[in-house]
Design a protein around this motif. Sequence first.
Motif, PDB file in Angstrom:
ATOM      1  N   ALA A  49      20.437  25.500  32.820  1.00  8.02           N
ATOM      2  CA  ALA A  49      19.483  24.914  31.870  1.00  8.02           C
ATOM      3  C   ALA A  49      18.144  25.626  31.997  1.00  8.02           C
ATOM      4  O   ALA A  49      17.618  25.789  33.096  1.00  8.02           O
ATOM      5  CB  ALA A  49      19.314  23.427  32.124  1.00  8.02           C
ATOM      6  N   ASP A  50      17.637  26.054  30.869  1.00  9.77           N
ATOM      7  CA  ASP A  50      16.306  26.649  30.814  1.00  9.77           C
ATOM      8  C   ASP A  50      15.327  25.619  30.258  1.00  9.77           C
ATOM      9  O   ASP A  50      15.613  24.960  29.257  1.00  9.77           O
ATOM     10  CB  ASP A  50      16.291  27.886  29.909  1.00  9.77           C
ATOM     11  CG  ASP A  50      16.809  29.124  30.625  1.00  9.77           C
ATOM     12  OD1 ASP A  50      16.807  29.114  31.868  1.00  9.77           O
ATOM     13  OD2 ASP A  50      17.213  30.081  29.946  1.00  9.77           O
ATOM     14  N   GLU A  51      14.191  25.477  30.894  1.00  8.16           N
ATOM     15  CA  GLU A  51      13.140  24.604  30.381  1.00  8.16           C
ATOM     16  C   GLU A  51      11.885  25.420  30.137  1.00  8.16           C
ATOM     17  O   GLU A  51      11.543  26.297  30.932  1.00  8.16           O
ATOM     18  CB  GLU A  51      12.839  23.470  31.374  1.00  8.16           C
ATOM     19  CG  GLU A  51      13.976  22.481  31.527  1.00  8.16           C
ATOM     20  CD  GLU A  51      13.572  21.262  32.340  1.00  8.16           C
ATOM     21  OE1 GLU A  51      12.355  21.100  32.586  1.00  8.16           O
ATOM     22  OE2 GLU A  51      14.452  20.478  32.716  1.00  8.16           O
ATOM     23  N   ARG A  52      11.238  25.127  29.041  1.00  8.44           N
ATOM     24  CA  ARG A  52       9.998  25.834  28.723  1.00  8.44           C
ATOM     25  C   ARG A  52       9.104  24.928  27.896  1.00  8.44           C
ATOM     26  O   ARG A  52       9.561  23.941  27.305  1.00  8.44           O
ATOM     27  CB  ARG A  52      10.262  27.140  27.976  1.00  8.44           C
ATOM     28  CG  ARG A  52      11.021  26.975  26.677  1.00  8.44           C
ATOM     29  CD  ARG A  52      11.580  28.297  26.177  1.00  8.44           C
ATOM     30  NE  ARG A  52      12.456  28.125  25.028  1.00  8.44           N
ATOM     31  CZ  ARG A  52      12.168  28.508  23.791  1.00  8.44           C
ATOM     32  NH1 ARG A  52      11.001  29.100  23.547  1.00  8.44           N
ATOM     33  NH2 ARG A  52      13.011  28.336  22.809  1.00  8.44           N
ATOM     34  N   THR A  53       7.832  25.263  27.863  1.00 10.10           N
ATOM     35  CA  THR A  53       6.843  24.502  27.107  1.00 10.10           C
ATOM     36  C   THR A  53       6.193  25.415  26.077  1.00 10.10           C
ATOM     37  O   THR A  53       5.770  26.523  26.405  1.00 10.10           O
ATOM     38  CB  THR A  53       5.768  23.914  28.039  1.00 10.10           C
ATOM     39  OG1 THR A  53       6.392  23.048  28.982  1.00 10.10           O
ATOM     40  CG2 THR A  53       4.743  23.123  27.248  1.00 10.10           C
ATOM     41  N   LEU A  54       6.146  24.932  24.847  1.00  6.72           N
ATOM     42  CA  LEU A  54       5.486  25.675  23.771  1.00  6.72           C
ATOM     43  C   LEU A  54       4.265  24.893  23.303  1.00  6.72           C
ATOM     44  O   LEU A  54       4.332  23.675  23.120  1.00  6.72           O
ATOM     45  CB  LEU A  54       6.429  25.869  22.581  1.00  6.72           C
ATOM     46  CG  LEU A  54       7.590  26.855  22.703  1.00  6.72           C
ATOM     47  CD1 LEU A  54       8.413  26.838  21.421  1.00  6.72           C
ATOM     48  CD2 LEU A  54       7.073  28.255  22.973  1.00  6.72           C
ATOM     49  N   ASN A  55       3.161  25.584  23.115  1.00  5.65           N
ATOM     50  CA  ASN A  55       1.993  24.985  22.465  1.00  5.65           C
ATOM     51  C   ASN A  55       2.076  25.302  20.977  1.00  5.65           C
ATOM     52  O   ASN A  55       1.992  26.461  20.569  1.00  5.65           O
ATOM     53  CB  ASN A  55       0.704  25.536  23.071  1.00  5.65           C
ATOM     54  CG  ASN A  55       0.465  25.013  24.475  1.00  5.65           C
ATOM     55  OD1 ASN A  55       0.682  23.833  24.749  1.00  5.65           O
ATOM     56  ND2 ASN A  55       0.046  25.872  25.379  1.00  5.65           N
ATOM     57  N   VAL A  56       2.276  24.267  20.185  1.00  5.97           N
ATOM     58  CA  VAL A  56       2.534  24.433  18.758  1.00  5.97           C
ATOM     59  C   VAL A  56       1.319  23.982  17.961  1.00  5.97           C
ATOM     60  O   VAL A  56       0.794  22.880  18.167  1.00  5.97           O
ATOM     61  CB  VAL A  56       3.770  23.618  18.327  1.00  5.97           C
ATOM     62  CG1 VAL A  56       4.034  23.787  16.839  1.00  5.97           C
ATOM     63  CG2 VAL A  56       4.986  24.025  19.143  1.00  5.97           C
ATOM     64  N   ASN A  57       0.872  24.822  17.049  1.00  3.14           N
ATOM     65  CA  ASN A  57      -0.208  24.449  16.131  1.00  3.14           C
ATOM     66  C   ASN A  57       0.378  23.680  14.956  1.00  3.14           C
ATOM     67  O   ASN A  57       1.255  24.193  14.248  1.00  3.14           O
ATOM     68  CB  ASN A  57      -0.939  25.702  15.625  1.00  3.14           C
ATOM     69  CG  ASN A  57      -1.764  26.353  16.711  1.00  3.14           C
ATOM     70  OD1 ASN A  57      -2.364  25.679  17.537  1.00  3.14           O
ATOM     71  ND2 ASN A  57      -1.802  27.681  16.726  1.00  3.14           N
ATOM     72  N   ILE A  58      -0.088  22.460  14.769  1.00  3.44           N
ATOM     73  CA  ILE A  58       0.352  21.618  13.660  1.00  3.44           C
ATOM     74  C   ILE A  58      -0.678  21.753  12.538  1.00  3.44           C
ATOM     75  O   ILE A  58      -1.800  21.278  12.673  1.00  3.44           O
ATOM     76  CB  ILE A  58       0.475  20.141  14.074  1.00  3.44           C
ATOM     77  CG1 ILE A  58       1.309  19.992  15.347  1.00  3.44           C
ATOM     78  CG2 ILE A  58       1.040  19.320  12.935  1.00  3.44           C
ATOM     79  CD1 ILE A  58       2.745  20.363  15.198  1.00  3.44           C
ATOM     80  N   PRO A  59      -0.342  22.411  11.433  1.00  2.46           N
ATOM     81  CA  PRO A  59      -1.331  22.542  10.356  1.00  2.46           C
ATOM     82  C   PRO A  59      -1.569  21.211   9.658  1.00  2.46           C
ATOM     83  O   PRO A  59      -0.695  20.339   9.653  1.00  2.46           O
ATOM     84  CB  PRO A  59      -0.680  23.552   9.413  1.00  2.46           C
ATOM     85  CG  PRO A  59       0.781  23.443   9.672  1.00  2.46           C
ATOM     86  CD  PRO A  59       0.929  23.079  11.124  1.00  2.46           C
TER      87      PRO A  59
END
Length: 204
Positions: free
Chosen positions: A52-62
């Motif tokens: 299992a790979d875990e990662r965090t993304l910072n997503v810009n919500i327009p």
Amino acid sequence: GGRRTRDAGTQQMRGEDHHAKVMINLADAYTGATRAINLRAARLDESGHVVADERTLNVNIPKGLKEGQHIRLAGQGSAGANGGPSGDLFLEISFAADARYRIDGRDVTAVMPLAPWEAALGAAIEMSTPSGTVQVKVPPSSQTGRKLRLKGRGIPGETPGDLYLEISVVLPPADTEAARTMYETMAREMPFNPRDVAAAAKGA
């Protein structure tokens, strides 16, 4: 001569697309926001074991997104095989529950509580909305259920939605002698029967 075929084991393959939901507040739809998204995906390691790979993304919500709308993040899905391109990540927008508002597409409805004298005589009041505080002019003789429309004050967009303020007349409690006396005076001095008014409106 015979036609050469590519070994299926070395053929490049595009990675799978992933789908997830992201929860935002209604105010985020007005102003935009940034959200940290935690993702977990399974993959085969060099030994052929599933890890299992875990990662965090910072997503810009327009700003201006509606509930159910999708954001596409190219290349953020599963990795491709044998050097193939990665899949995409699709984030479905969902609004966090907020008892203050009802949402229909880009239109937003909020309940606006009024004192009886504000509804009867008319008033200029301040009302908190998802886009900030606004001054609202309440027409005289307003009743519970009446809606005031603030054009273009709904969720932003090429064609922005509208904000509807639904009037709710709130009675002060008769929990003191002075308050009871005031209500008794109104009962004597104002020949008003709400059942007669309702019946007349139904007949009309």
